[in-house]
Design a protein around this motif. Structure first.
Motif, PDB file in Angstrom:
ATOM      1  N   SER A 144       0.835  -1.202   0.000  1.00 38.35           N
ATOM      2  CA  SER A 144       0.000   0.000   0.000  1.00 38.35           C
ATOM      3  C   SER A 144       0.869   1.250   0.000  1.00 38.35           C
ATOM      4  N   GLY A 145       0.215   2.395  -0.219  1.00 35.51           N
ATOM      5  CA  GLY A 145       0.943   3.656  -0.191  1.00 35.51           C
ATOM      6  C   GLY A 145       1.502   3.969   1.175  1.00 35.51           C
ATOM      7  N   ALA A 146       0.917   3.381   2.221  1.00 36.64           N
ATOM      8  CA  ALA A 146       1.392   3.619   3.588  1.00 36.64           C
ATOM      9  C   ALA A 146       2.523   2.675   3.985  1.00 36.64           C
ATOM     10  N   GLN A 153      -1.014  -7.314   4.839  1.00 35.53           N
ATOM     11  CA  GLN A 153      -0.725  -5.878   4.840  1.00 35.53           C
ATOM     12  C   GLN A 153      -0.150  -5.406   6.176  1.00 35.53           C
ATOM     13  N   ILE A 155       2.749  -3.525   8.342  1.00 32.94           N
ATOM     14  CA  ILE A 155       3.723  -2.443   8.188  1.00 32.94           C
ATOM     15  C   ILE A 155       4.981  -2.830   8.954  1.00 32.94           C
TER      16      ILE A 155
END
Length: 238
Positions: A144-146, A153, A155
């Motif tokens: 994702s863009g983050a 997903q 981080i």
């Protein structure tokens, strides 16, 4: 032409009955016919045998789709657990493969992984599969863009502490690493929420303030759909 063939002027006076000499036109026509015949035979032979060469024809190289390549890679994180029910694995693989347009071989590896990791962290494997479906649609290289990566997903900069001790530099795009860390994160958030699945899912999504709980509703609905699939399949087989 008269100068060239002047020495053969006697041909004009010769009787066809006494001496049937072929005309120049006939000779040329015969030669052209022979040349055409030779060319035709050579062309036909080339069509049958192919071009003369010592090198074999190159074999087309097919690149497997990213899902199959990554999902069948050697896992960097070991997951321990009992052998899952193969009937459930097949049922889930068939359904998810068709629903999300993923190869059966690739999706089966992911389903097996979800069952094994679910047992290890004490989390419903259908919930893990539902999160993967909503988060990435089973694309192990999604980002994702983050900066959230992989099937669930995750981080990396926020959850490196949940990597296995022997895998501190492991890639979060590795399916087994990603699913293991994601399952640990979700388990932790559910625990922080006092066992409330909806709140834990909203925390996992980074939107605990969303009063509509849209993310949690999607995951719970997908989990319930998977449960119904298993129930119907095994009820029909009994």
């Amino acid at each position: 032409m008269a100068n060239v063939f002047g020495g053969f002027s006697w041909l004009r006076h010769a009787s066809y009955a006494s001496f049937q000499a072929p005309s120049l036109t006939s000779v040329l026509a015969l030669m052209l016919s022979m040349v055409a015949l030779v060319v035709s035979l050579q062309s036909r032979n080339a069509m049958v045998t192919g071009p003369a060469t010592d090198d074999p024809a190159p074999v087309p190289q097919f690149v497997a789709d990213p899902v199959a390549v990554v999902a069948t890679a050697t896992p960097e994180a070991e997951v321990h657990g009992p052998a899952p029910d193969h009937r459930k694995i097949r049922a889930m693989s068939d359904y998810l493969g068709k629903r999300y347009f993923v190869s059966t071989e690739a999706i089966q590896r992911l389903v097996e992984m979800a069952f094994a990791i679910g047992h290890e962290v004490n989390l419903d494997p259908l919930l893990i599969l539902a999160v993967m479906a909503v988060e990435s649609r089973f694309n192990p290289i999604a980002e994702s863009g983050a900066g959230a990566q992989g099937l669930m997903q995750v981080i990396p900069k926020y959850h490196a502490d949940k990597l296995p001790d022997s895998q501190t530099d492991a890639s979060f795009l590795n399916p087994s690493v990603n699913v293991l860390v994601g399952a640990k994160v979700l388990k932790d958030y559910i625990g922080r929420s006092g066992g409330n699945l909806q709140t834990g899912l909203q925390m996992y999504n980074g939107s605990p303030w969303d009063s509509t709980a849209q993310y949690a509703s999607k995951v719970i609905a997908e989990k319930e759909r998977l449960r119904q699939i298993l129930t119907r399949r095994f009820r029909a087989s009994n």
